[in-house]
Design a protein around this motif. Structure first.
Motif: not given
Length: 603
Positions: A262, A324, A378-380, A382
């Motif tokens: 990704h 993200g 990112r991912d809530g 990072t």
């Protein structure tokens, strides 16, 4: 040409007449003429054309995660199927009555929104658009990084009972429409040069003019597929104009077996000497922590650079680590909010900007374009800061200040002194922008969209209105909180907001005072990095959800604390200054700043 006009006369019979022509009549003429050209070219070519025409003024084009829109017509790629989708739209068309001219703000505003929908679903070098107004006058537009350019092409023929001699302007209009159907996809502005499958998988070698020197073999032959999600631009939805887009992509290397990585793909135009990749790499070299890794970056050298009024503009492609979504996703109304998580993420942003500002003995970097879409998470959990293309690499010893003579970025997120075009720039301006992003996120989640809200966040083209609204809003802590009209906002989140406010506008320095005169920012001697750490740490310790987080979960706050101590120890080794009193400003160069100009540069 005669066969096209005979067919056109039959199709456009209902729109005959002179004098004032309604929008419906001009719409009928437009559809009739373009359809006639399309049908004749199909017959002569002996097969289907790669480009199709559709009258869409009574239908809509679906968008990904956005409200559907309906331009009056579109030229679209045949690959799209029976109905067009924005990634496959090559040229949008808007039609107005004979009472409306080509410079009408509504007409051009509708075209700009089409350009935005087209660009964020498919990377493009430029975008073509057509407008038909003033009784059938055909204008072509090209949306480029330095603005939208327009040219008069000709006029639609007047329907008649028989073929009559056309004027040169009418012939030019027909010839232009024939040309539109005969262009290749890359000629419509698509970044990728492929005869078919524009929105499908492609490789870096499919991008014309892109140098692949220095890229490893794995990524040289990798397949890139743009995900079916909306790309992110560096401006708010209410702000139109040139912008760049970041596309989430899946990359599959030749050696991979049914697996992909990704990444993010970005294409943007930049002014000569302002390569985003070079600034991005410089920031990473300085040790700024939350900057996505660059996988590949290269400029496009295909002899299509655009000469603006002042300098050359070139293209640049960047492939980077996935970073993200916008930080605004942490404040999504459909999800419960975590004050501790918010504090931890914003501590990461501050750490990154502080490290870029600290730099080394000779170099430091200012971002200068902080916005809600350049602060990602990112991912809530990072944080990442992207879009360093407007940044400046400064070399003024340890002053950590620099003089500039232009204003770049997105006005609604610029610091007050930047909006006033004062020549001095520092870390404090970037910090103020982070504060504004945070305040906006809180306001949109818990506040009311009042007239002040519109003046603050929807006035990018009126910087004086932004300045006036901002000074009123930030005149005091009381005004800052009360004007947002917060409802059901967690108390600890409100405290975090006010603590940040008091840091950005310390005692004795009001928003009004900041814009009185150029020169050194008076906050430079007052803002203490150690206090930044304390504010975020306190928000976590007193937050109602602090018990569910471990030290590892709050690693960005702890990392900020360790960094503040490190730079404090570094400077205290050469001075008697206490760590808790560490200031941003150090050994400032007192030479006279250059005078600011009124020239604005917007991406």
């Amino acid at each position: 040409m005669d066969r096209i006009i005979i067919d056109y006369n039959a199709r456009a019979e209902s729109s005959r007449g002179r004098g004032h022509l309604s929008e419906d009549k001009i719409q009928t003429r437009t559809d009739a003429l373009v359809s006639s050209v399309q049908d004749m070219l199909t017959v002569f070519s002996g097969g289907e054309l790669e480009l199709r025409w559709m009258d869409t003024h009574r239908s809509t084009i679906q968008t990904l995660g956005r409200a559907a829109r309906k331009p009056d017509g579109v030229f679209y790629l045949r690959k799209s199927g029976a109905s067009p989708h924005w990634p496959f739209v090559a040229v949008p068309v808007e039609v107005k009555s004979s009472k409306v001219g080509s410079q009408d703000s509504v007409l051009n505003g509708q075209l700009i929104w089409s350009y935005i929908d087209m660009a964020r679903d498919q990377p493009r070098r430029f975008i073509l658009g057509l407008s038909i107004s003033k009784g059938g006058e055909l204008h072509a537009q090209i949306c480029m990084p330095n603005g939208v350019l327009s040219a008069w092409i000709g006029s639609l023929p007047t329907p008649a009972d028989r073929v009559i001699a056309m004027s040169d302007a009418q012939k030019d209009a027909v010839r232009f429409l024939i040309l539109i159907f005969q262009l290749l996809p890359n000629d419509y502005g698509y970044l990728v040069r492929k005869p078919r499958g524009i929105h499908e998988a492609f490789s870096l070698s499919d991008i014309p003019g892109l140098s692949l020197d220095g890229i490893d073999e794995e990524h040289r032959g990798s397949t890139i597929a743009i995900q079916q999600v909306t790309a992110k631009g560096g401006r708010r939805e209410a702000i139109t104009g040139p912008r760049s887009w970041v596309f989430p992509v899946n990359v599959v290397s030749p050696s991979a077996k049914n697996s992909s990585k990704h990444y993010m793909l970005k294409f943007h135009w930049y002014y000569a000497g302002k390569s985003e990749a070079k600034i991005h790499e410089q920031v990473q070299t300085l040790g700024a922590p939350y900057v996505p890794n660059l996988i590949f970056a290269s400029s496009i050298d295909d002899k299509t650079h655009i000469n603006s009024d002042v300098q050359t503009i070139g293209g640049e492609v960047l492939l980077m680590e996935y970073a993200g979504k916008s930080v605004s996703s942490l404040f999504c109304p459909s999800k419960s909010i975590s004050v501790s998580r918010v504090a931890d993420v914003f501590a990461g942003y501050v750490h990154t900007l502080l490290a870029a500002n600290e730099g080394n003995e000779s170099v430091f970097v200012l971002h200068r374009d902080i916005s809600e879409n350049n602060l990602l998470v990112r991912d809530g959990a990072t944080p990442f800061i992207i879009d360093w293309g407007c940044g400046i690499v400064a070399t003024k010893g340890k002053s950590r200040m620099t003089s500039v003579n232009s204003m770049v970025g997105t006005a609604v997120f610029m610091g007050l002194r930047v909006l006033k075009q004062f020549s001095q720039r520092s870390f404090v301006d970037d910090l103020e922008s982070v504060f504004l992003v945070f305040a906006l996120c809180v306001w949109e989640r818990y506040g009311s969209k009042t007239s002040l809200y519109k003046g603050l966040w929807e006035s990018n083209d009126d910087t004086q209105n932004v300045i006036t609204s901002r000074c009123f809003w930030l005149s005091s802590e009381l005004s800052f909180v009360s004007e947002m009209k917060l409802s059901n906002c967690p108390r600890k989140l409100e405290i975090l907001a006010t603590d940040l406010y008091n840091l950005i506008f310390p005692t004795g320095i009001s928003a009004y005072e900041l814009i009185q005169e150029d020169g050194d920012d008076p906050r430079m001697d007052k803002i203490d990095p150690a206090n930044l750490f304390t504010i975020f740490k306190t928000a976590v310790e007193q937050g109602t959800d602090s018990a569910i987080y471990t030290d590892d979960t709050l690693k960005h706050i702890h990392a900020l604390g360790r960094y503040v101590n490190t730079i404090g120890d570094s400077h205290n080794s050469n001075s008697n200054q206490e760590p808790s009193a560490l200031k941003i400003k150090r050994n400032v160069d007192q030479s006279s700043p250059t005078s600011p100009t009124n020239k604005k540069q917007r991406r």
